[in-house]
Design an enzyme around this catalytic site. Sequence first.
Site, PDB file in Angstrom:
ATOM      1  N   SER A 219       0.824  -1.210   0.000  1.00  0.00           N
ATOM      2  CA  SER A 219       0.000   0.000   0.000  1.00  0.00           C
ATOM      3  C   SER A 219       0.860   1.264   0.000  1.00  0.00           C
ATOM      4  O   SER A 219       1.660   1.489   0.906  1.00  0.00           O
ATOM      5  CB  SER A 219      -0.923  -0.042   1.229  1.00  0.00           C
ATOM      6  OG  SER A 219      -1.128   1.221   1.794  1.00  0.00           O
TER       7      SER A 219
ATOM      8  N   TRP B 248      -8.235   6.401   9.433  1.00  0.00           N
ATOM      9  CA  TRP B 248      -7.929   5.726   8.168  1.00  0.00           C
ATOM     10  C   TRP B 248      -7.140   6.650   7.254  1.00  0.00           C
ATOM     11  O   TRP B 248      -7.593   7.742   6.925  1.00  0.00           O
ATOM     12  CB  TRP B 248      -9.223   5.303   7.455  1.00  0.00           C
ATOM     13  CG  TRP B 248      -9.011   4.873   6.040  1.00  0.00           C
ATOM     14  CD1 TRP B 248      -8.110   3.962   5.587  1.00  0.00           C
ATOM     15  CD2 TRP B 248      -9.700   5.356   4.882  1.00  0.00           C
ATOM     16  NE1 TRP B 248      -8.208   3.846   4.216  1.00  0.00           N
ATOM     17  CE2 TRP B 248      -9.178   4.683   3.759  1.00  0.00           C
ATOM     18  CE3 TRP B 248     -10.730   6.289   4.685  1.00  0.00           C
ATOM     19  CZ2 TRP B 248      -9.632   4.922   2.458  1.00  0.00           C
ATOM     20  CZ3 TRP B 248     -11.176   6.520   3.400  1.00  0.00           C
ATOM     21  CH2 TRP B 248     -10.633   5.832   2.297  1.00  0.00           C
ATOM     22  N   GLY B 249      -5.953   6.172   6.864  1.00  0.00           N
ATOM     23  CA  GLY B 249      -5.210   6.855   5.821  1.00  0.00           C
ATOM     24  C   GLY B 249      -4.034   7.665   6.312  1.00  0.00           C
ATOM     25  O   GLY B 249      -4.037   8.230   7.404  1.00  0.00           O
ATOM     26  N   ASN B 250      -3.026   7.721   5.457  1.00  0.00           N
ATOM     27  CA  ASN B 250      -1.890   8.603   5.688  1.00  0.00           C
ATOM     28  C   ASN B 250      -2.359  10.030   5.953  1.00  0.00           C
ATOM     29  O   ASN B 250      -1.783  10.753   6.765  1.00  0.00           O
ATOM     30  CB  ASN B 250      -0.979   8.540   4.453  1.00  0.00           C
ATOM     31  CG  ASN B 250       0.013   9.666   4.397  1.00  0.00           C
ATOM     32  OD1 ASN B 250       0.918   9.745   5.225  1.00  0.00           O
ATOM     33  ND2 ASN B 250      -0.162  10.580   3.443  1.00  0.00           N
ATOM     34  N   ASP B 251      -3.447  10.418   5.278  1.00  0.00           N
ATOM     35  CA  ASP B 251      -3.951  11.785   5.412  1.00  0.00           C
ATOM     36  C   ASP B 251      -4.680  12.027   6.724  1.00  0.00           C
ATOM     37  O   ASP B 251      -5.218  13.113   6.938  1.00  0.00           O
ATOM     38  CB  ASP B 251      -4.846  12.152   4.215  1.00  0.00           C
ATOM     39  CG  ASP B 251      -5.810  11.033   3.860  1.00  0.00           C
ATOM     40  OD1 ASP B 251      -6.268  10.336   4.788  1.00  0.00           O
ATOM     41  OD2 ASP B 251      -6.105  10.862   2.673  1.00  0.00           O
TER      42      ASP B 251
END
Lengths: 198, 198
Positions: free
Chosen positions: B13, B181-184
């Site tokens: 990912s 959820w998520g890098n962001d």
Amino acid sequence: MSKTVDFFWDPASTYSYLAATQIEDLARRCDAQINWKPFLLGKVFEATGNKMPAALPSKGKYLFRDARMWAKLYGVPFRFPKIFPLNSVLASRACLAAANQGKGVEFSLALLKAYWADGQDPSQPEVVSAIAGSVGLDGPALLAATQEPAVKDALRANTEEAIRRGAFGAPTFYVDEEMFWGNDRLGLLEAYLKGELS
Amino acid sequence: MSKTVDFFWDPASTYSYLAATQIEDLARRCDAQINWKPFLLGKVFEATGNKMPAALPSKGKYLFRDARMWAKLYGVPFRFPKIFPLNSVLASRACLAAANQGKGVEFSLALLKAYWADGQDPSQPEVVSAIAGSVGLDGPALLAATQEPAVKDALRANTEEAIRRGAFGAPTFYVDEEMFWGNDRLGLLEAYLKGELS
């Protein structure tokens, strides 16, 4: 040279609301201009094959909590709407009509807050009219303007432009050819505008 | 009281790589511990009905540019892999086996960099073995350990745990019951750990 950010958003989109509450402050920090371009996210989904996030149950469940956290981070009110999803055609046309009278940003922010914080339903003409009145516009005149071909065409044109430029969700921002998707890209957009990503 | 962050990630990912380059620094700033938990994102997609972002052509095209911008923002190397998507079963098992030898984070970061920046293919045993050697582990011994039932079970258990806790993508972080959820979401995670969202 001041940059212009094309800001494609839909009143029906949670993250459009969140981003809209922040974007003018961001523009001031970056000496940029925001070009508010309401569009029809549903048509973008149709054209690209994308789906609304809540179409996946696990994602929908998460996004509800996530949106509340962003609202806390930003210090803005948030209450999930009773009417969801919103048919946002009338609301989006009203934002374009308000822009023609020089109150696009003010009206758009008032409309987003009415839906995303105050439990109102801006698919209803009387609600749109009252929001118009709250920012000093003539409600019945604004409603009449939403039926003008030029206003309808502008909404369609924004939607087609977004699809042509590669959008598949909302909000989507463009600076020249560079695209930024999502409220969670505001930090990246700011760094880009400040020349920190080149 | 120091908080623990369960960090579910998959070597295949893109955004797991980006987040992994930042997460230990974040933990230091927040006085938190990171519990690195490799899992099989493909199985999570199967269980939830979610799809890899690149399954939507317009999204795939955007994400490639987006990942490069995040890498610039973070100041980390990034070169899109020639082998994509990656079958990450061996790589993930190797990360778990390295953790059993006290080098989980070091090995995982080296493996992620090998794939996401250096054009290597960690689905190949000899590549995994060389990465192990680069962080002071015995490559052949690590490869042998990837075939141990306890290591295979640990990867399966991580995957099942993530699905049970509501994950549908990667990276996914948990602090107690709260999910990110998520890098962001690293900014939101940091604000949460610092008590700024309550």
